[in-house]
Design a protein around this motif. Structure first.
Motif, mmCIF file in Angstrom:
data_model
loop_
_atom_site.group_PDB
_atom_site.id
_atom_site.type_symbol
_atom_site.label_atom_id
_atom_site.label_comp_id
_atom_site.label_asym_id
_atom_site.label_seq_id
_atom_site.Cartn_x
_atom_site.Cartn_y
_atom_site.Cartn_z
ATOM 1 N N GLN A 233 39.081 55.775 49.451
ATOM 2 C CA GLN A 233 38.065 56.297 48.541
ATOM 3 C C GLN A 233 38.210 55.676 47.152
ATOM 4 O O GLN A 233 37.216 55.324 46.502
ATOM 5 N N THR A 234 39.454 55.531 46.703
ATOM 6 C CA THR A 234 39.694 54.928 45.392
ATOM 7 C C THR A 234 39.318 53.455 45.387
ATOM 8 O O THR A 234 38.774 52.948 44.399
ATOM 9 N N VAL A 235 39.578 52.771 46.499
ATOM 10 C CA VAL A 235 39.176 51.369 46.603
ATOM 11 C C VAL A 235 37.657 51.248 46.544
ATOM 12 O O VAL A 235 37.120 50.375 45.852
ATOM 13 N N PHE A 236 36.951 52.135 47.240
ATOM 14 C CA PHE A 236 35.487 52.116 47.180
ATOM 15 C C PHE A 236 35.007 52.342 45.749
ATOM 16 O O PHE A 236 34.050 51.697 45.289
ATOM 17 N N ALA A 237 35.652 53.244 45.029
ATOM 18 C CA ALA A 237 35.269 53.503 43.648
ATOM 19 C C ALA A 237 35.473 52.261 42.783
ATOM 20 O O ALA A 237 34.632 51.939 41.925
ATOM 21 N N ARG A 238 36.570 51.557 43.016
ATOM 22 C CA ARG A 238 36.848 50.344 42.237
ATOM 23 C C ARG A 238 35.862 49.232 42.577
ATOM 24 O O ARG A 238 35.388 48.503 41.694
ATOM 25 N N ILE A 239 35.530 49.091 43.862
ATOM 26 C CA ILE A 239 34.523 48.105 44.270
ATOM 27 C C ILE A 239 33.192 48.407 43.586
ATOM 28 O O ILE A 239 32.517 47.513 43.063
ATOM 29 N N ALA A 240 32.801 49.680 43.594
ATOM 30 C CA ALA A 240 31.538 50.068 42.964
ATOM 31 C C ALA A 240 31.547 49.734 41.475
ATOM 32 O O ALA A 240 30.553 49.228 40.928
ATOM 33 N N GLU A 241 32.665 49.992 40.829
ATOM 34 C CA GLU A 241 32.780 49.704 39.396
ATOM 35 C C GLU A 241 32.633 48.210 39.113
ATOM 36 O O GLU A 241 31.866 47.798 38.235
ATOM 37 N N LEU A 242 33.349 47.387 39.871
ATOM 38 C CA LEU A 242 33.314 45.943 39.642
ATOM 39 C C LEU A 242 31.960 45.346 40.013
ATOM 40 O O LEU A 242 31.404 44.523 39.279
ATOM 41 N N ALA A 243 31.427 45.759 41.168
ATOM 42 C CA ALA A 243 30.154 45.202 41.611
ATOM 43 C C ALA A 243 29.017 45.622 40.688
ATOM 44 O O ALA A 243 28.124 44.820 40.371
ATOM 45 N N ARG A 244 29.043 46.879 40.231
ATOM 46 C CA ARG A 244 27.998 47.354 39.319
ATOM 47 C C ARG A 244 28.003 46.532 38.030
ATOM 48 O O ARG A 244 26.947 46.094 37.547
ATOM 49 N N SER A 245 29.200 46.311 37.500
ATOM 50 C CA SER A 245 29.314 45.539 36.266
ATOM 51 C C SER A 245 28.827 44.106 36.460
ATOM 52 O O SER A 245 28.087 43.564 35.634
ATOM 53 N N PHE A 246 29.232 43.499 37.575
ATOM 54 C CA PHE A 246 28.850 42.108 37.831
ATOM 55 C C PHE A 246 27.339 41.984 38.043
ATOM 56 O O PHE A 246 26.701 41.034 37.572
ATOM 57 N N LEU A 247 26.756 42.940 38.753
ATOM 58 C CA LEU A 247 25.313 42.901 39.001
ATOM 59 C C LEU A 247 24.499 43.116 37.723
ATOM 60 O O LEU A 247 23.365 42.666 37.613
ATOM 61 N N GLN A 248 25.101 43.790 36.772
ATOM 62 C CA GLN A 248 24.390 44.051 35.519
ATOM 63 C C GLN A 248 24.422 42.865 34.562
ATOM 64 O O GLN A 248 23.412 42.537 33.942
ATOM 65 N N ASP A 249 25.598 42.211 34.452
ATOM 66 C CA ASP A 249 25.708 41.167 33.427
ATOM 67 C C ASP A 249 26.279 39.845 33.939
ATOM 68 O O ASP A 249 26.294 38.852 33.205
ATOM 69 N N GLY A 250 26.774 39.793 35.177
ATOM 70 C CA GLY A 250 27.281 38.546 35.726
ATOM 71 C C GLY A 250 28.518 38.001 35.041
ATOM 72 O O GLY A 250 28.872 36.832 35.231
ATOM 73 N N VAL A 251 29.220 38.822 34.273
ATOM 74 C CA VAL A 251 30.434 38.373 33.585
ATOM 75 C C VAL A 251 31.590 38.333 34.584
ATOM 76 O O VAL A 251 31.808 39.287 35.345
ATOM 77 N N SER A 252 32.347 37.240 34.578
ATOM 78 C CA SER A 252 33.391 37.021 35.578
ATOM 79 C C SER A 252 34.738 37.617 35.231
ATOM 80 O O SER A 252 35.531 37.932 36.130
ATOM 81 N N ASP A 253 35.035 37.763 33.955
ATOM 82 C CA ASP A 253 36.388 38.157 33.551
ATOM 83 C C ASP A 253 36.895 39.447 34.221
ATOM 84 O O ASP A 253 38.063 39.492 34.647
ATOM 85 N N PRO A 254 36.078 40.507 34.348
ATOM 86 C CA PRO A 254 36.595 41.719 34.981
ATOM 87 C C PRO A 254 37.019 41.507 36.437
ATOM 88 O O PRO A 254 37.848 42.258 36.962
ATOM 89 N N LEU A 255 36.458 40.482 37.075
ATOM 90 C CA LEU A 255 36.785 40.246 38.488
ATOM 91 C C LEU A 255 38.169 39.656 38.675
ATOM 92 O O LEU A 255 38.741 39.739 39.767
ATOM 93 N N VAL A 256 38.693 39.031 37.647
ATOM 94 C CA VAL A 256 39.987 38.360 37.773
ATOM 95 C C VAL A 256 41.077 38.989 36.922
ATOM 96 O O VAL A 256 42.257 38.659 37.070
ATOM 97 N N GLY A 257 40.704 39.923 36.055
ATOM 98 C CA GLY A 257 41.680 40.493 35.122
ATOM 99 C C GLY A 257 42.862 41.153 35.806
ATOM 100 O O GLY A 257 44.003 40.983 35.380
ATOM 101 N N LYS A 258 42.608 41.930 36.858
ATOM 102 C CA LYS A 258 43.679 42.618 37.575
ATOM 103 C C LYS A 258 43.721 42.209 39.040
ATOM 104 O O LYS A 258 44.238 42.931 39.897
ATOM 105 N N ALA A 259 43.196 41.036 39.328
ATOM 106 C CA ALA A 259 43.120 40.584 40.714
ATOM 107 C C ALA A 259 44.485 40.166 41.242
ATOM 108 O O ALA A 259 45.295 39.572 40.524
ATOM 109 N N MET A 260 44.735 40.463 42.506
ATOM 110 C CA MET A 260 45.935 39.966 43.176
ATOM 111 C C MET A 260 45.718 38.486 43.441
ATOM 112 O O MET A 260 44.633 38.075 43.875
ATOM 113 N N PRO A 261 46.700 37.632 43.161
ATOM 114 C CA PRO A 261 46.501 36.185 43.320
ATOM 115 C C PRO A 261 46.104 35.790 44.739
ATOM 116 O O PRO A 261 46.653 36.298 45.721
#
Length: 272
Positions: A233-261
């Motif tokens: 459930q928490t993973v789904f919440a995080r996916i929703a947060e990241l995807a919503r942000s990306f769909l709104q502004d297309g900014v890449s930094d949030p996608l890699v800030g805490k990403a596992m390599p």
């Protein structure tokens, strides 16, 4: 999975219920299972909700059983610790059909299963447990059956009577062949202690708001603590947060800030 490895996994899984408390950070596919294993998990458990959602189905005995068998085989292929699978209510009210279905999960690599009574009568779960044990014996294998009772989740007994109802069901499920008792929804320390002290099977509880931590639960007599669907459930919440942000502004930094390599993830999934 070879018969020898299967037998070893089952014995190892049984030993994990004898002392201390077994922590299960429930996975929903092979990738999440391998990641959780890499963090030191002694066993992997699936969450029926997470598995169903990953395949685009709602939770609640709706997932096509073939998909659960395939998921079980996928996870068993990549991990080396014992695997226990949430089989919900067995996907049938016919005990014989449930027995044959669980035999397929054992063949796919499951050392244990969860099987719930839900809103059904205890008689039905007893019949399912007995059928599973017979089907497993015919295949020359065995399985750890964690009998889940929904007395707390569904309010199947009045306040003050839930402990007694759980204990009555636990004894019936033990007599039918169950190896553990799972009581999701129980959070009060005094009730958990009473169940653990009197239950004829190792007690499993599930993460809920207000539930004591693992050390206190172990002192109360709990042998197994499951995360349930909480991580997925928490993973789904995080996916929703990241995807919503990306769909709104297309900014890449949030996608890699805490990403596992990428190389680290890829290395985890390498066949062993």
């Amino acid at each position: 999975m070879t018969a020898t490895r299967q037998a070893d996994a089952l014995q190892q899984f049984r030993r994990l219920h004898q002392d201390g408390i077994l922590l299960l950070a429930n996975a929903w596919d092979a990738g999440s299972a391998r990641l959780i294993e890499s963090l030191g998990a002694k066993a992997i458990a699936t969450t029926s909700a997470g598995v169903a959602w990953a395949h685009g189905y709602p939770d609640g005995d709706v997932l096509p059983f073939d998909l659960l068998v395939a998921t079980t085989a996928d996870i068993a292929r990549i991990i080396r610790v014992p695997l226990t699978v949430d089989a919900e209510g067995g996907y049938s009210d016919d005990p014989a059909a449930v027995g044959e279905a669980i035999a397929r999960l054992i063949g796919a690599g499951a050392a244990g299963i969860n099987l719930e009574d839900g809103a059904g009568a205890p008689d039905l779960l007893c019949a399912k447990i007995e059928a599973i044990k017979r089907a497993a014996a015919r295949s020359g294998q065995d399985v750890f059956i964690n009998a889940r009772t929904d007395v707390y989740l569904r309010g199947l007994a009045p306040e003050g009577g839930k402990v007694a109802e759980v204990l009555a069901r636990a004894e019936r499920y033990r007599a039918a062949g169950a190896d553990g008792i799972f009581v999701p929804g129980a959070t009060k320390p005094d009730e958990i202690k009473a169940i653990a002290a009197a239950a004829p099977l190792p007690l499993n509880v599930m993460s809920r708001p207000g539930l004591p931590g693992a050390a206190e639960l172990a002192a109360l007599g709990v042998r197994r603590l499951s995360a349930g669907s909480g991580i997925s459930q928490t993973v789904f919440a995080r996916i929703a947060e990241l995807a919503r942000s990306f769909l709104q502004d297309g900014v890449s930094d949030p996608l890699v800030g805490k990403a596992m390599p990428y190389p680290e993830i890829n290395a985890l999934m390498t066949e062993r």
